[in-house]
Design an enzyme around this catalytic site. Structure first.
Site, short mmCIF file in Angstrom:
data_model
loop_
_atom_site.label_atom_id
_atom_site.label_comp_id
_atom_site.label_asym_id
_atom_site.label_seq_id
_atom_site.Cartn_x
_atom_site.Cartn_y
_atom_site.Cartn_z
N SER A 57 0.80 -1.22 0.00
CA SER A 57 0.00 0.00 0.00
C SER A 57 0.83 1.27 0.00
CB SER A 57 -0.95 0.01 1.19
OG SER A 57 -0.20 -0.11 2.38
N HIS A 96 1.23 4.00 7.08
CA HIS A 96 0.65 4.86 6.07
C HIS A 96 0.99 6.31 6.34
CE1 HIS A 96 -2.71 1.89 4.62
NE2 HIS A 96 -1.53 1.60 4.15
N ASP A 125 -7.95 5.63 4.90
CA ASP A 125 -7.97 4.44 5.75
C ASP A 125 -9.21 4.27 6.60
OD1 ASP A 125 -4.40 4.50 6.50
OD2 ASP A 125 -5.53 3.82 4.76
#
Lengths: 182, 167
Positions: A57, A96, A125
Site C-alpha cells: 500500500s 501509512h 484508511d
C-alpha cells in the site's frame, strides 16, 4: 562433506562441562540481542523501533520486505509524516501517511484527530479503522518512519510465509553453536 | 580455524558490515545537498461551497499548482512525494491541515511541473468554520532515499481566503 564429518566427530566427543559452556555462550548471545533490542526501544521512544513493510500500500516508496526505522518523539503529528499505527481488532501494525490533521486548541495532553492513507491506495484508511472510528488519535500511533533500508526484511516475510524454514534455521543455528569447537 | 565454515562465516560478516557502512555513507551524502525548490499555487475557481447534512463544511476548488523540485534529487533519491495541504486555524482547533492533492515524482525530469486540477481529496472541516476563512496553501515534500534517512520540508504560501457565503 568434511564439514559435516567434523560436526559429527565433535558431537561424539562432547563432555558435560564443554556442553554447559556452549549453553552459556548461547545464552549470552541471546541476552545481548535482547538487551540491544530493549535499548533501541528506549532510545527511539517507540514500542517497535524497527518494522518490516508487509503490504504494497505504500509503493513505489516502500516495497514488501523493506525495513523502516521508527521514532516516536514528543513532536506533534503533522500532515505528510509516515506513521505506524495499530487498529484495535488487528495485530499487524499499518504503515501509512497522514493526510489530514485537526489539532484541538490548548489541551494537555494534546488532543488531535488524524486521518491516514496509503500512497498506493485510492481511498483513505477509514475502512480500516474500527467500526464507527473516523479518526486516529495520538494513542493509536506507535511511531514515525525516519529512515529505511531496502530488501533486508524479506527474510522475515519468508519465515512467516513458510514456517518450516524458521524451525530449520533455528535448529541449524543451535546445532552449529553446540558443535563448534570454541 | 581454516575450515570452510569459519571462512564462509568471516566472509559473510565482513560483506554485511561493508554493505551497512556503504548504506550509511550513501545516506550521509544526502546532507551535502542544499536544495532550492520553488512553488506557486493559484486558486482559479471555487466550484462549490456548502454545509453538509452532518454539519461539516465542504468546499471544492480548481487550482493551478506549479513547482520546481529538481534540486531535491540526489543520486540516493528514489522518489519525492509531494502534496499540497490547506492549513487554517479555527476557534476550536489550533491547527487544521487538509491534504488537497498529492503526487509522486519518480525522477528529476518530472520534478518541474505545472498542473491544473480540482482537489483530489475532499476539503472538509470539523464543523462549520470555513466561511470567510483565511488559509495557507503549503506545498510539502518528502524525499525518499534509495537507502537511509528521509527528509521532509515545505513551502508556505499565504493569502488565500474562502468566500463569505455558500454557493
Amino acid at each position: 562433506m568434511g564439514f559435516i564429518g567434523d560436526s559429527i566427530d565433535s558431537l561424539k566427543s562432547i563432555n558435560v562441562r564443554q556442553a554447559l559452556e556452549q549453553a552459556i555462550t548461547l545464552g549470552m548471545i541471546v541476552s545481548s540481542a535482547l538487551i540491544i533490542w530493549k535499548l533501541l526501544m528506549c532510545v527511539t521512544g517507540s514500542e517497535s523501533p524497527v518494522v518490516v513493510v508487509l503490504s504494497e500500500s505504500m509503493e513505489p516508496a516502500f516495497q514488501r520486505g523493506d525495513i523502516l526505522f521508527l521514532r516516536m518523539g514528543e513532536d506533534p503529528i503533522r500532515a505528510g509524516e509516515i506513521v505506524v499505527f495499530n487498529i484495535d481488532r488487528r495485530e499487524i501494525p499499518i504503515v501509512h501517511r497522514v493526510i489530514k490533521v485537526h489539532e484541538r486548541n490548548n489541551t494537555n495532553p494534546i488532543d488531535i484527530d488524524v486521518l491516514t492513507k496509503g500512497d498506493n491506495n485510492d481511498k483513505d484508511d477509514r475502512i480500516l479503522y474500527a467500526p464507527g472510528q473516523q479518526w486516529l488519535n495520538r494513542q493509536h500511533i506507535m511511531g514515525r518512519a525516519v529512515g529505511f533500508l531496502p530488501y533486508v526484511g524479506y527474510v522475515t516475510i519468508i519465515m512467516t510465509d513458510i514456517p518450516i524454514i524458521k524451525y530449520v534455521l533455528i535448529g541449524a543455528l543451535g546445532l552449529l553453536a553446540i558443535t563448534s569447537k570454541d | 580455524m581454516h575450515s570452510f565454515g569459519y571462512r564462509a562465516n568471516a566472509l559473510l560478516t565482513f560483506a554485511i558490515t561493508i554493505l551497512a557502512v556503504m548504506c550509511a555513507i550513501a545516506s550521509f551524502s544526502d546532507n551535502f545537498n542544499s536544495p532550492s525548490p520553488t512553488s506557486q499555487v493559484q486558486v482559479l475557481n471555487i466550484n462549490w461551497f456548502r454545509n453538509k447534512p452532518d454539519g461539516d463544511d465542504e468546499v471544492s476548488m480548481t487550482m493551478n499548482i506549479s513547482a520546481d523540485l529538481q534540486s531535491l534529487f540526489t543520486w540516493n533519491t528514489k522518489q519525492v512525494f509531494v502534496f499540497l495541504a490547506a492549513e487554517y486555524k479555527t476557534r476550536k482547533n489550533s491547527l487544521n491541515q487538509v491534504s488537497l492533492w498529492d503526487g509522486i515524482i519518480p525522477a528529476k525530469e518530472h520534478a518541474k511541473f505545472y498542473i491544473h486540477t480540482t482537489n483530489k481529496y475532499r476539503f472538509v472541516d470539523q464543523g462549520s468554520n470555513l466561511r470567510e476563512r483565511d488559509f495557507n496553501m503549503t506545498l510539502h515534500w518528502h524525499v525518499m532515499p534509495k537507502t537511509g534517512k528521509m527528509f521532509a520540508d515545505k513551502i508556505v504560501m499565504t493569502g488565500f481566503r474562502l468566500p463569505q457565503a455558500y454557493r
